[in-house]
Structures are given as structure tokens and as C-alpha cells.
Design an enzyme around this catalytic site. Structure first.
Site, PDB file in Angstrom:
ATOM      1  N   HIS A 187       2.574  -6.837  -5.990  1.00 19.85           N
ATOM      2  CA  HIS A 187       1.750  -5.689  -6.659  1.00 19.85           C
ATOM      3  C   HIS A 187       1.050  -4.967  -5.358  1.00 19.85           C
ATOM      4  O   HIS A 187       1.180  -3.828  -5.478  1.00 19.85           O
ATOM      5  CB  HIS A 187       0.758  -6.287  -7.569  1.00 19.85           C
ATOM      6  CG  HIS A 187      -0.368  -5.160  -7.985  1.00 19.85           C
ATOM      7  ND1 HIS A 187      -0.017  -4.743  -9.270  1.00 19.85           N
ATOM      8  CD2 HIS A 187      -1.136  -4.415  -7.545  1.00 19.85           C
ATOM      9  CE1 HIS A 187      -0.972  -3.676  -9.644  1.00 19.85           C
ATOM     10  NE2 HIS A 187      -1.892  -3.501  -8.298  1.00 19.85           N
ATOM     11  N   GLU A 188       0.319  -5.618  -4.528  1.00 21.40           N
ATOM     12  CA  GLU A 188      -0.412  -4.986  -3.430  1.00 21.40           C
ATOM     13  C   GLU A 188       0.636  -4.514  -2.361  1.00 21.40           C
ATOM     14  O   GLU A 188       0.232  -3.416  -1.742  1.00 21.40           O
ATOM     15  CB  GLU A 188      -1.392  -6.066  -2.763  1.00 21.40           C
ATOM     16  CG  GLU A 188      -2.614  -6.548  -3.710  1.00 21.40           C
ATOM     17  CD  GLU A 188      -3.286  -5.595  -4.567  1.00 21.40           C
ATOM     18  OE1 GLU A 188      -3.191  -4.296  -3.785  1.00 21.40           O
ATOM     19  OE2 GLU A 188      -3.791  -5.834  -5.328  1.00 21.40           O
TER      20      GLU A 188
ATOM     21  N   HIS B   5       1.487  -0.980  -3.406  1.00 20.23           N
ATOM     22  CA  HIS B   5       0.634   0.098  -2.999  1.00 20.23           C
ATOM     23  C   HIS B   5       1.111   0.367  -1.562  1.00 20.23           C
ATOM     24  O   HIS B   5       1.206   1.599  -1.268  1.00 20.23           O
ATOM     25  CB  HIS B   5      -0.728  -0.415  -2.918  1.00 20.23           C
ATOM     26  CG  HIS B   5      -1.410  -0.495  -4.296  1.00 20.23           C
ATOM     27  ND1 HIS B   5      -1.595   0.797  -4.809  1.00 20.23           N
ATOM     28  CD2 HIS B   5      -2.082  -1.482  -4.959  1.00 20.23           C
ATOM     29  CE1 HIS B   5      -2.294   0.534  -6.287  1.00 20.23           C
ATOM     30  NE2 HIS B   5      -2.450  -0.765  -6.387  1.00 20.23           N
TER      31      HIS B   5
ATOM     32  N   HIS C 280       4.400   2.634  -1.397  1.00 16.81           N
ATOM     33  CA  HIS C 280       4.020   3.755  -1.788  1.00 16.81           C
ATOM     34  C   HIS C 280       3.355   4.792  -0.666  1.00 16.81           C
ATOM     35  O   HIS C 280       3.709   5.898  -0.235  1.00 16.81           O
ATOM     36  CB  HIS C 280       3.002   3.840  -2.879  1.00 16.81           C
ATOM     37  CG  HIS C 280       2.972   5.145  -3.708  1.00 16.81           C
ATOM     38  ND1 HIS C 280       1.993   5.314  -4.789  1.00 16.81           N
ATOM     39  CD2 HIS C 280       3.460   6.378  -3.758  1.00 16.81           C
ATOM     40  CE1 HIS C 280       1.850   6.591  -5.106  1.00 16.81           C
ATOM     41  NE2 HIS C 280       2.857   7.107  -4.324  1.00 16.81           N
TER      42      HIS C 280
END
Length: 677
Positions: free
Chosen positions: A466-467, A470, A473
Site C-alpha cells: 500500500h505505502e 503511494h 504514484h
């Protein structure tokens, strides 16, 4: 003048920074910013260009931002001697930005340029200028002078209060813990944890054991300790952290936000915040959360009935009753973990042995390489702690496009949770790559010991992905302007590119890459893999209700709460509708809810579920075309990740899916709907 913070903004030097240099660095960079602001205001109207007005404005405080970013990072990841410098940095930053936000000369310069040139600008630049003018109006530039001065003062107070709230949580986390004198009260816990607790007690000159509060310890006690009284005691520790200081502070923060909203002409703070989000209004956010609550609540009631029946059988007591410390807000505590083991044959501790963090990271890097054509190269960059690893990202054309620092392990002074942030966003013009993007990811996993590597739960594995979602992205961003990088995306979209990463964790061909026993190298057995996959939706409705409670209480505090009631009592009342048992009389978890009181999620916590509807739908294209399809991966990178904030999220979604987003994919994945797409 020699100062450890004086260096180009596209660099970081974690072997140099000194807390005593912060004040001078802030003073120097603030002065430099105002010199640049003054210069751009003096430019004659006929000579104004995008570069000497718009970019000069957005980049005037770059050096100041670099100092603030670095000091904030060190405060979050080290704490201690960096706490006071960060408090001072936030005060100076609030003062600077408060002045800029209502500076008529700066607004006049921007408007002068926009009036003459806006229509001739390319779409991304037009969007930036339009939003800058809009934000100036939202900042109160049109207010009469007395109200403008009042607004500036309110914002300064709010900034100081939110900073204090966050630091109170970190300090409370470091101070909190559970003192146990009888070893039998720790039955079921790992010997390593018990040994650590014994050493911690000795250090505190206490008898017995001291279980320091942190996320890994809390999960361990609440899921594995066989002694209910110990679990209840640690539940109280967790739920009352920082309550004495932060309950009144939360009330003050809410009052300041409401006053700011009303001063700017909004009904409440939610409407003010959400005007600039995909969802637009507080009422629409409430309606969205209410719809999901209605969808998930019946399933959560069934889950609770199943858990109660299991607990009674497990305890061999037909009258046994669960209480809130057994199920709080959908968390998988003791009985849920036992039920999961029974229903799916999963022993979380045994499963962890297959997920040493090094394997998880390698499996993730390999997957990202396949999808996006990149590779990760360890580098020799200086770090802030010996446990931190750093890597360069190299693209298909052998260009160094980004660098990332990874700080995965818990330690005293470090902020709780997991997150990603940046140090420097580079310009990207066409296919050019001038400098690498710089950022970091952080979490709070158990650190390695002399005998074992850091072993992750399946939830921890999701957190890593998940992190890093980020960061990807950010790292794959190809926006011409750093001002439109991923970090500028609308906050109810920004979680989608991170949450989508969690889907890959559950694909058999991915999980088997990561899951190899840390001692034997044995691949995760097929039966265990199947059990894990089946358990993915175990108590999924209860988990959703937890998130929906947070979203509901956040929106209620920012739309309905008028300050006449005790904030703890008010939030306890709301929680009653989201849990099937009586709320604990000491419930005070709102006092450690940094997301909404010290982070960026005020009136916007709903965005986690909003983004989940988006990411589940985006992943549906990968499911159709191949979860490791390089073509689909590159299309996603080009049409969504690379675009940052250059275009509205709705347009990016439509470009990639060929249609608007639909929540069906999320509901089907969670087993709430049988729908078709």
C-alpha cells in the site's frame, strides 16, 4: 554562513542535519521567499509571463519547504531532539503561509497575469492558474481587512493546535504500556515478546514485565494472549492514550475549523474542505458512507452472531458473552483469530514465518518491474537510522527517475502507523528526466532480532504494498510541473493508487514469490495459500464497519458537533451504531485519531472507502487482461500514475476504464454483492 540545511532543494543529506541549525535555516529561507515575492509583484503587467509570475510564485518558498519537509521527517521518524525544532518550524510555516494566503499584492499579480493570459495557456497550466486563483478566494482574500486578520490568527492557532495534538499522541505512545507482575498473565505470547517486556520492566525499575504500547505489541496481546484480563487492560491502555490532553484540544480544533468555515461563508468545515474534492459536499460524503453502511451492516451482524457462537463453543460455556474488548470496531482480536484459525486453518504466527520482509520487498519489486519496466538498485545514500534502506528507481531507458528511503521498523520516538511522503518532486517535460524524484515510506513493523528477520503478517504485507503504491504514484509521475505531482491530487482519489496495490498481494503467482520460510526456504504450502485467500473476506463486513465508523464520526464532528457536549461522550454515542456490543465506558480513541486532528483527513476520512471503490474498479481491468500484463501495467502508469494532478481524477479513470467508476467491483470482492460488470 554554514548551515546543515543550506543545499540545493533537489538534494538531501541525512548525515549533516543538526537541530540547532533549524531556526537560522527557517529565518534565511523565509527571508529569501519574501525577496522573491516582492520581486514578482514589481513586474510590469506587460512583462508578466508564466515563468516570472506563476512559477516564481509557486517556487518562491522552495528552500523553506525543503527545511520544513526534512525537519518534519526527522520529527516523525526520530522524535526526541527534533520535536521542538519541528514545533518552531510549523509556527514559522503557519505565519508565512497565512500571510501569503491573504496577501493582496500577490493575488493581484496572479490575477493580472490570469486576466491577460489564461485562455491562451495549455490545459495543465490553465488548470494550475485557475486553481491558484480559486484557492486565493477560498483563503479569504475578498474579506474586509478585520475579518482577514481574524482569519489569519485563527489559522495560526489551528496549525499550532493540530501540531500539538499529533505530538501528544507520539509522546503518549512512548509513555503508554501495561505493567504485569505475574508471568502467567502473559500466557500465549511469544517468548521473545515476554523477554523484551521483562527487560523493559528492569529498565524502568519495575518488577515483572512492561509491555510498551506500539502497534505490533498491541496486535500480539489482543490476538494471542490467553488471559482475558490482560487483553482488557491493554485495550484500555490503547483507547485512553493522550485523552487527558487531546480531548479538550480536539474540541478546540473543531471550534477553530468551524469558525474558519463560517468566516469564509461555508455552512461547516466539511463543505469548505470538500468543495475541492471529487465528492464536493459534506452531505454527499454522508450519503455515500450511509449507503455503504446500509450495505455492510447486515453482514456484520451475521458475522458477530457467528463469532459469538464460536466463542461459546471455544470456552465451552453456552452463556459466555463477548464484550467490546473482544471485537472493538471490527478488529480481529482473540476470538476472531481463533475462529479464523478454525475456519481456515490459519495460524498467524506460523504464516508470518513465510513472510520475512526481505522476501516481500523482493517480490514487490519484481512485480513492479514486470508491470512498469523499472528496476530497483540499492544505493549508498545517507539515512537517518541504521535500519533504513534506500534504492534508486531505474526506468526502461536506464534513467534514474526516483530514489526512495524505506524505514519499516518500530522504535521509540517514531510516529505510529505507516505513510509515504516526499522530499523533492522533479520537473518532467515530455520524456525528459531532469532529476530524480525523492521520497520515503515508513511503517512500524517488528524489527529483526539476532535470531530472526522481521516477519510480517499478511496485513503487514498489504501495508508494505500500500505505502509503496503511494510512492510509485509519485515516482512514475511525468507531470511537466512539480506543482501538479501526485501529492497535489485530490485527497479522495490519492488513496486509490495505493490501495490498488493490495490486490496483487493476493494473487497466487505473486504471493508464492514472496512467501518462503525464513529458515528452510520452503514455499508457502498450497493448502495454506488457499486458506489465506479464502480468509481474505473473513469478517470483512466488521472491518468495513470500522472504517465506516471513522468516516461517520469524522463527518459528524465537522458538520453537526457544536461544542456543547463532551467530545468523548459524543463520539461514544456515534460508535454505538457501528459495534454490536456496549461501547467501553473509557472509550477515548478519538483523542489519538491523528488522521483527522493532525493529518490531512479532516472531514475527509470517507475518502478511504471512496478510493477503495475506485481501486477495485481499476483493478478489474487487470483481472480481465492479466494481473502481470506489461501492456496493462504501462497503460495504467501512463494514463493514471504519470498524470498526477494534471487532469481531474474522473477523466483519468474514464481514460483507463472507458467508463465512469462503479462500486460493484468492491462489493463483489467483499462478498456483499453478487453483481455483474
Amino acid at each position: 554562513m554554514t548551515n546543515s540545511f543550506f543545499h540545493p532543494t533537489h538534494e538531501v543529506h541525512f548525515d549533516r542535519y543538526k537541530p540547532e541549525d533549524v531556526a537560522a535555516a527557517l529565518e534565511h529561507s523565509e527571508k529569501l521567499a519574501w525577496e522573491r515575492y516582492d520581486a514578482l509583484m514589481k513586474i510590469p503587467a506587460k512583462d508578466r509571463t508564466f515563468e516570472n509570475t506563476v512559477l516564481a510564485f509557486t517556487r518562491a518558498a522552495d528552500e523553506f519547504g525543503t527545511v520544513l519537509s526534512i525537519v518534519g521527517t526527522l520529527d516523525s521518524l526520530i522524535g526526541g531532539e527534533w520535536n521542538m525544532p519541528y514545533e518552531e518550524a510549523v509556527k514559522v510555516s503557519s505565519r508565512l503561509h497565512s500571510k501569503v494566503q491573504v496577501h493582496e499584492g500577490l493575488f493581484g499579480a496572479l490575477k493580472e497575469y490570469a486576466d491577460a493570459h489564461l485562455d491562451a495557456l495549455p490545459p495543465n497550466r490553465k488548470k494550475l492558474v485557475t486553481e491558484m486563483i480559486r484557492d486565493y478566494k477560498r483563503s479569504g482574500i475578498m474579506l474586509p481587512k478585520p475579518k482577514k486578520e481574524k482569519l489569519t490568527a485563527l489559522r495560526l492557532k489551528l496549525s499550532e493546535a493540530t501540531t500539538e495534538f499529533g505530538q501528544n499522541v507520539v509522546k503518549a505512545n512512548d509513555k503508554a504500556g501495561l505493567h504485569i507482575t505475574d508471568r502467567s498473565q502473559l500466557a500465549g505470547l511469544d517468548e521473545s515478546l515476554i523477554d523484551t517486556a521483562h527487560k523493559a520492566a528492569k529498565k524502568k525499575k519495575l518488577s515483572g514485565y512492561w509491555i510498551a504500547y506500539n502497534e505490533p505489541n498491541y496486535v500480539a496481546v489482543m490476538t494471542r494472549c490467553e488471559v482475558r484480563e490482560t487483553r482488557k487492560a491493554f485495550h484500555k491502555v490503547s483507547n485512553t492514550r493522550a485523552a487527558d490532553k487531546n480531548a479538550p484540544l480536539a474540541k478546540n480544533i473543531l471550534a477553530l475549523r468551524q469558525e474558519i468555515a463560517e468566516l469564509l461563508g461555508y455552512k461547516d468545515y466539511a463543505d469548505y474542505v470538500l468543495e475541492n474534492r471529487m465528492i464536493k459536499t459534506g452531505q454527499r460524503a454522508k450519503d455515500f458512507i450511509a449507503e455503504l453502511t446500509a450495505r455492510y451492516k447486515p453482514a456484520s451482524i451475521k458475522e458477530h452472531a457467528s463469532l459469538l457462537a464460536f466463542a461459546r463453543k471455544f470456552e465451552n460455556d453456552p452463556n459466555f458473552g463477548l464484550d467490546i474488548t473482544d471485537i472493538d470496531s471490527g478488529l480481529h482480536f482473540y476470538y476472531a483469530e481463533k475462529q479464523r484459525q478454525q475456519d481456515h486453518g490459519i495460524n498467524e504466527q506460523k504464516v508470518k514465518e513465510y513472510f520475512p520482509i526481505e522476501n516481500v520487498i523482493k517480490g514487490m519489486f519484481d512485480t513492479l518491474g514486470t508491470l512498469y519496466g523499472i528496476r530497483f538498485r540499492p544505493n549508498t545514500q545517507k539515512t537517518w537510522h541504521k535500519d533504513v534502506m534506500s534504492y534508486d528507481l531505474i526506468d526502461e531507458n536506464d534513467r534514474h527517475i526516483a530514489s526512495v528511503w524505506c524505514d519499516w521498523f518500530t522504535r521509540p520516538g517514531k510516529r505510529g502507523g505507516a505513510w509515504m511522503n516526499d522530499f523533492y518532486a522533479a520537473e518532467r517535460t515530455g520524456s525528459a528526466s531532469d532529476r530524480p524524484h525523492l521520497g520515503y515510506v515508513a511503517a512500524n513493523f517488528d524489527p529483526p532480532t539476532k535470531d530472526t528477520p522481521s516477519l510480517l503478517t499478511i496485513h503487514d504485507v498489504e501495508t508494505v504494498w500500500h505505502e509503496f503504491g503511494h510512492f510509485m504514484h509519485f515516482a512514475l509521475g511525468k507531470t511537466e510541473l512539480p506543482e501538479q505531482s501526485m501529492l497535489e491530487c485530490l485527497w479522495d482519489f490519492i488513496e486509490a493508487p495505493s490501495q490498488i496495490m493490495e490486490n496483487w498481494v493476493w494473487q497466487p503467482e505473486i504471493i508464492t514469490r514472496m512467501a518462503q520460510h525464513y529458515k528452510t526456504g520452503e514455499v508457502l504450502p498450497q493448502a495454506t495459500l488457499e486458506a489465506l485467500t479464502a480468509a481474505r473476506t473473513f469478517r470483512v463486513a466488521a472491518s468495513a464497519m470500522r472504517q465506516l465508523y471513522f468516516a461517520t464520526v469524522d463527518l459528524a464532528l465537522h458538520t453537526e458537533f457544536d461544542g456543547s457536549r463532551d467530545v468523548l461522550e459524543y463520539t461514544r454515542e456515534i460508535k454505538k451504531d457501528f459495534v454490536p456490543l456496549s461501547v467501553a465506558p473509557y472509550e477515548a480513541s478519538i483523542a489519538s485519531f491523528s488522521h483527522i486532528f493532525a493529518g490531512g483527513y479532516a472531514a475527509a476520512y470517507y475518502s478511504y472507502k471512496w478510493a477503495e471503490t475506485i481501486e477495485a474498479d481499476l483493478f478489474s481491468r487487470f483481472k480481465k487482461e492479466g494481473i502481470l500484463s506489461p501492456a496493462t501495467g504501462r497503460a495504467y502508469a501512463a494514463e493514471v500514475l504519470a498524470r498526477g494532478d494534471e487532469e481531474l481524477p474522473e477523466v483519468l479513470i474514464r481514460n483507463f476504464l472507458g467508463r465512469d467508476v462503479d462500486m460493484t467491483a468492491m462489493l463483489v470482492r467483499d462478498g456483499i454483492s453478487q453483481g455483474t460488470q
